[in-house]
Structures are given as structure tokens and as C-alpha cells.
Design a protein around this motif. Structure first.
Motif, short mmCIF file in Angstrom:
data_model
loop_
_atom_site.label_atom_id
_atom_site.label_comp_id
_atom_site.label_asym_id
_atom_site.label_seq_id
_atom_site.Cartn_x
_atom_site.Cartn_y
_atom_site.Cartn_z
N PHE A 293 -8.63 85.48 34.07
CA PHE A 293 -9.82 86.45 33.96
C PHE A 293 -10.73 85.55 33.18
O PHE A 293 -10.79 84.66 32.43
CB PHE A 293 -9.52 87.56 32.04
N SER A 294 -11.66 85.41 33.63
CA SER A 294 -12.85 84.95 33.72
C SER A 294 -13.21 83.77 34.95
O SER A 294 -14.71 83.65 34.72
CB SER A 294 -13.40 84.47 32.60
N ASP A 295 -12.94 83.73 36.19
CA ASP A 295 -13.41 82.50 36.32
C ASP A 295 -13.50 81.77 36.39
O ASP A 295 -14.79 81.10 36.94
CB ASP A 295 -14.12 83.48 37.95
N SER A 296 -12.97 80.32 35.67
CA SER A 296 -13.07 79.61 34.85
C SER A 296 -12.43 78.39 35.33
O SER A 296 -11.05 78.36 34.94
CB SER A 296 -12.87 79.63 33.03
N ALA A 297 -12.37 77.56 35.85
CA ALA A 297 -11.70 76.71 36.43
C ALA A 297 -10.28 76.81 36.72
O ALA A 297 -9.36 76.39 37.49
CB ALA A 297 -12.04 75.66 35.70
N ALA A 298 -10.32 78.17 38.06
CA ALA A 298 -9.53 78.35 37.82
C ALA A 298 -9.25 78.31 40.36
O ALA A 298 -8.29 78.95 40.50
CB ALA A 298 -9.56 80.20 38.38
N GLU A 299 -10.20 77.91 40.61
CA GLU A 299 -10.86 78.51 41.75
C GLU A 299 -9.15 76.97 41.95
O GLU A 299 -8.49 77.09 43.62
CB GLU A 299 -11.75 77.35 42.45
N GLU A 300 -9.06 76.35 42.11
CA GLU A 300 -8.27 74.98 42.44
C GLU A 300 -6.74 75.28 42.32
O GLU A 300 -6.64 74.66 43.24
CB GLU A 300 -8.57 73.36 41.45
N ALA A 301 -6.57 76.41 41.24
CA ALA A 301 -4.99 76.37 41.56
C ALA A 301 -4.66 77.68 41.81
O ALA A 301 -3.78 78.41 42.24
CB ALA A 301 -5.06 77.22 40.09
N GLY A 302 -6.53 78.14 42.80
CA GLY A 302 -5.86 79.00 43.51
C GLY A 302 -6.08 80.94 42.85
O GLY A 302 -4.66 81.20 43.63
N LEU A 303 -5.68 80.74 41.58
CA LEU A 303 -5.69 82.28 40.39
C LEU A 303 -6.83 83.37 40.50
O LEU A 303 -7.93 83.28 40.74
CB LEU A 303 -6.05 81.41 39.27
N THR A 304 -6.20 84.25 41.32
CA THR A 304 -6.30 85.73 41.03
C THR A 304 -7.08 86.21 40.19
O THR A 304 -6.87 85.18 38.68
CB THR A 304 -5.20 86.78 41.61
N THR A 305 -8.46 86.24 39.61
CA THR A 305 -9.21 86.62 38.41
C THR A 305 -10.24 87.72 38.85
O THR A 305 -10.17 87.82 39.47
CB THR A 305 -9.01 84.93 37.91
N ILE A 306 -10.57 87.62 37.56
CA ILE A 306 -12.26 88.78 37.21
C ILE A 306 -13.52 87.85 36.51
O ILE A 306 -13.14 87.32 36.11
CB ILE A 306 -11.88 89.54 36.05
N ARG A 307 -14.24 87.86 37.86
CA ARG A 307 -15.00 86.55 38.19
C ARG A 307 -15.79 87.13 36.86
O ARG A 307 -16.66 88.59 36.68
CB ARG A 307 -15.78 86.52 38.77
N GLN A 308 -16.84 86.80 35.85
CA GLN A 308 -17.89 87.14 34.84
C GLN A 308 -19.15 86.37 35.35
O GLN A 308 -18.72 84.74 34.87
CB GLN A 308 -17.40 86.40 33.22
N LEU A 338 -13.53 91.33 40.89
CA LEU A 338 -12.31 90.82 41.39
C LEU A 338 -12.21 89.68 42.19
O LEU A 338 -12.62 89.77 43.23
CB LEU A 338 -11.32 92.40 41.98
N ILE A 339 -11.62 88.03 42.50
CA ILE A 339 -11.72 87.43 42.75
C ILE A 339 -9.98 87.26 43.42
O ILE A 339 -9.37 86.72 42.86
CB ILE A 339 -12.18 86.26 42.48
N VAL A 340 -9.94 87.37 44.74
CA VAL A 340 -8.42 87.76 45.01
C VAL A 340 -8.17 86.22 45.78
O VAL A 340 -9.20 85.58 46.64
CB VAL A 340 -8.00 88.89 45.91
N ARG A 341 -7.65 84.98 44.54
CA ARG A 341 -6.84 84.07 45.71
C ARG A 341 -5.26 83.78 45.67
O ARG A 341 -4.76 85.14 46.16
CB ARG A 341 -7.10 83.18 44.78
N THR A 342 -4.25 82.53 46.33
CA THR A 342 -3.71 83.03 46.35
C THR A 342 -2.01 82.77 45.74
O THR A 342 -1.13 82.92 46.09
CB THR A 342 -3.38 81.82 47.16
N SER A 343 -2.75 83.13 43.59
CA SER A 343 -1.84 83.20 43.40
C SER A 343 -0.86 84.58 43.32
O SER A 343 -0.15 85.14 42.49
CB SER A 343 -2.22 83.07 41.75
N THR A 344 -1.28 85.79 43.75
CA THR A 344 -1.27 87.49 44.23
C THR A 344 -0.30 87.01 45.28
O THR A 344 -1.54 87.12 46.09
CB THR A 344 -1.82 88.34 43.62
N ALA A 345 0.76 88.26 45.60
CA ALA A 345 1.23 88.84 47.14
C ALA A 345 1.62 90.23 46.34
O ALA A 345 2.15 89.99 45.60
CB ALA A 345 2.08 88.13 47.54
#
Length: 350
Positions: A293-308, A338-345
Motif C-alpha cells: 500500500f502506497s507505492d513507495s519504493a515498491a517497483e524494484e521488488a515487483g510489488l503490487t500495491t495501491i498508489r497514493q 491499483l498498480i499490478v506487478r509481479t507479486s500477485t497471480a
């Protein structure tokens, strides 16, 4: 030795006190030669300049915004969400030529004198628990006030996101992928230092309004999908740190049956959950999906998150304070995504 004042310098040079004052505050009103003579005499007498506190009293303003923050300064400059917000607020202050005074009130710190003694023109209150005594002190100062994230106080300008809707979007994402065994890792419910399993009563009585509402969004989405919320394991931590997230991850992943998806209410906790999965040799997203949650430094980890829109919120808070903190409506809601990345399937078939 007698105290050197503007009048002392004026008497030495045979000019008015106002002329000497202009040398420090309005140099464009003097010739360069006169200003230089004044500064030379001031230096000779050991005069460093007008007292800033006295000057602020004369002008009726301090030239600074006050930021009340419910954590330590060390945390403030390490947490990605806080950093983004501070950058926006600081940019607005800098553009207006004013300063930013950070007034930390870490968890459990109930002092109000920090607010009472602050020399500022306005207050930005960020993430205080319900009923914190500093709030009453802020409002007693009769200065412009903007509250960010929590708590919402009717009659005062509030900035935040639609917490239930954002959390529900995070939960619905994994539910639509087919997950039915969910777990929750959460920080920011209470300020009593507790870490462990959170009962339904403890969840609902949370002292921090935004996290109370965020949790309700998770619950709403689960119940819409026919999942009994009382059966969703919920692990609460006292601090928003990666190590705390790892501890929560181990606790949740140690259950039988193990959750196939974990919702974390910050990206920092979510990264810790990913660490726990790695410790246990679990494949993400093959064996476990994780949403932050918050899309803070999450992109490199491929984390699906909520962007604020954290920087935008900070900048807006600053502009509103500088303009007197008046706006319609009094509750300003910023977008989330909602930012969907590779941490969810989808969950693995068993």
C-alpha cells in the motif's frame, strides 16, 4: 558590555534607526555605499543582525509552517511515504520563501507543549491518533490548520484518500485472481506498542482513523466474496519496518492452512513479508501473492500495491496553509490507483 542594538549603530553613524533597519531587511532602499558603511559598523560592534523572534512578533508572522508528525525524525526521513509527502510540503514552503518546522510526536508521546511553544504561522497535522492532546493545543492556537490522513475533524480542512475504497481494491484484486485464504499484516492501529494477533475488537477499536477505515475496506471486500472475516488471520505490528513485516510474514505463513495471499497496509511491511517468504523458500507469486500500500519504493521488488499521490498531497497541504487553509469542500479526497506487478497471480492448484 552594553547590548548592541540597531539604535547603537544608528547613533554611531548619525542616521536614523529605520535606516539601519533597512540595511538588514530592505537593502534595496539604501545606496550601496551607505549600506556598506552600516554593515561595517555592525561588524565592528559585533552585531549579527535583528533578533528573529522579535522580528516575527513585530510582523505578526514567523515565516514557517509547522508539521506535526506521529513518529520520530529518524523514521520521518526513512519512510518512503513520509519522504514523498515531505518533499511536496517542503517544495510549497520553499516556493513561498518560508521555512518548515517538523514537530515529531512519536507513538506514546502525549505532550502538548511542543505545539504550544512552536513559533509557526500554521500547522499541518499528519497521522495523529484520535483524541491526541496536541490536537486541542493546535486548535487553541487559532492558526490555519490542515489535517492529513487522520484524524478527520469536522470544521477543519482534511486531505486524504478514500481509505476503504483503496483497501477494498487491493483485496478484490487477489480475490478476483481466485484466492480464498487471505492474511493481513497491519501497522498503525494503536500506539500502545503491541505486536501480535489482533482480535476483532482490537481491530475495530483502533486509535488511528485512517487505518481503521483501511481495515474496514479489506473486510468489506472479503465479505462481498463470501469470506468470513473472523476467520481471516490478522497480525498487528507496532512499527512500520521491514523487520516487523518479516515477523508478521513468518507468523501468517506458519499457520495451517497457510494463506495464499497476504495484504499489508504499507509497502514496507509487504517487503518484509516477501523476505519471510524467501526465508521459507516460498515462490512469489507461485505459492504466495503479496499486496502492499502506497507505492513507495515498491517497483524494484515487483510489488503490487495501491498508489497514493503523496507528493501532490504534500504540495496541496502547503499551498492551502499558505493561503489561510480555507477550501470547499473541507474534505479533499485525492485519487488512488491499483498498480499490478509481479507479486500477485492466481493461486497454485492443489
Amino acid at each position: 558590555m552594553a547590548r548592541v542594538t540597531l539604535q547603537t549603530i544608528a547613533d554611531r553613524l548619525g542616521v536614523s534607526r529605520a535606516t539601519v533597519s533597512y540595511a538588514f531587511s530592505r537593502p534595496d532602499q539604501l545606496s550601496e555605499g551607505l549600506r556598506q558603511r552600516i554593515m561595517e559598523v555592525a561588524d565592528e560592534l559585533g552585531y549579527a543582525g535583528p533578533n528573529p523572534t522579535a522580528r516575527s512578533l513585530r510582523l505578526g508572522r514567523a515565516g514557517a509552517l509547522g508539521l506535526i508528525f506521529s513518529e520520530t525524525l529518524a523514521y520521518a526521513f526513512a519512510d518512503p511515504y513520509a519522504i514523498g509527502f515531505f518533499q511536496g510540503l517542503a517544495t510549497a514552503a520553499e516556493d513561498a520563501g518560508v521555512g518548515l518546522l517538523i514537530l515529531p510526536l512519536p507513538h506514546g508521546d502525549r505532550r502538548s507543549e511542543t505545539v504550544r511553544d512552536a513559533v509557526v504561522d500554521s500547522f499541518c497535522v499528519m497521522s495523529l491518533p484520535d483524541g491526541h492532546p496536541a490536537l486541542a493545543e493546535v486548535f487553541a492556537r487559532k492558526l490555519p490548520v490542515v489535517v492529513v490522513d487522520e484524524p478527520y475533524v469536522p470544521g477543519h480542512l482534511f486531505l486524504g484518500i478514500d481509505e476503504p475504497a483503496a483497501a477494498a481494491a487491493a483485496a478484490r484484486h487477489v480475490l478476483r485472481l481466485g484466492h480464498r485464504r487471505l492474511g493481513v499484516a497491519m501497522v498503525g492501529l494503536h500506539d500502545d506498542g503491541y505486536t501480535g494477533w489482533a482480535t476483532q475488537e482490537r481491530q475495530e477499536s483502533a486509535a488511528f482513523e485512517a487505518m481503521r477505515r483501511r481495515r474496514s475496506g479489506y473486510q468489506q471486500a472479503c465479505e462481498e466474496a463470501g469470506i468470513d472475516w473472523s476467520g481471516v488471520p490478522f497480525y498487528e505490528v507496532a512499527r512500520n519496518s521491514r523487520e516487523a513485516g518479516r515477523k508478521a510474514g513468518h507468523a501468517l505463513l506458519g499457520r495451517d492452512p497457510r494463506p495464499t495471499a497476504i495484504l499489508a497496509n504499507t509497502d514496507v511491511l509487504a517487503l518484509g513479508v516477501l523476505d519471510a517468504a524467501a526465508d521459507l523458500g516460498l515462490e512469489v507469486p507461485g505459492e504466495l501473492s503479496v499486496v502492499g500500500f502506497s507505492d513507495s519504493a515498491a517497483e524494484e521488488a515487483g510489488l503490487t500495491t495501491i498508489r497514493q499521490a503523496k507528493q501532490e498531497m504534500g504540495a496541496a497541504a502547503g499551498r492551502l496553509l499558505l493561503s489561510g487553509a480555507t477550501a470547499e469542500p473541507e474534505r479533499l479526497t485525492f485519487p488512488h490507483e491499483l498498480i499490478v506487478r509481479t507479486s500477485t497471480a492466481p493461486p497454485a492448484r492443489t
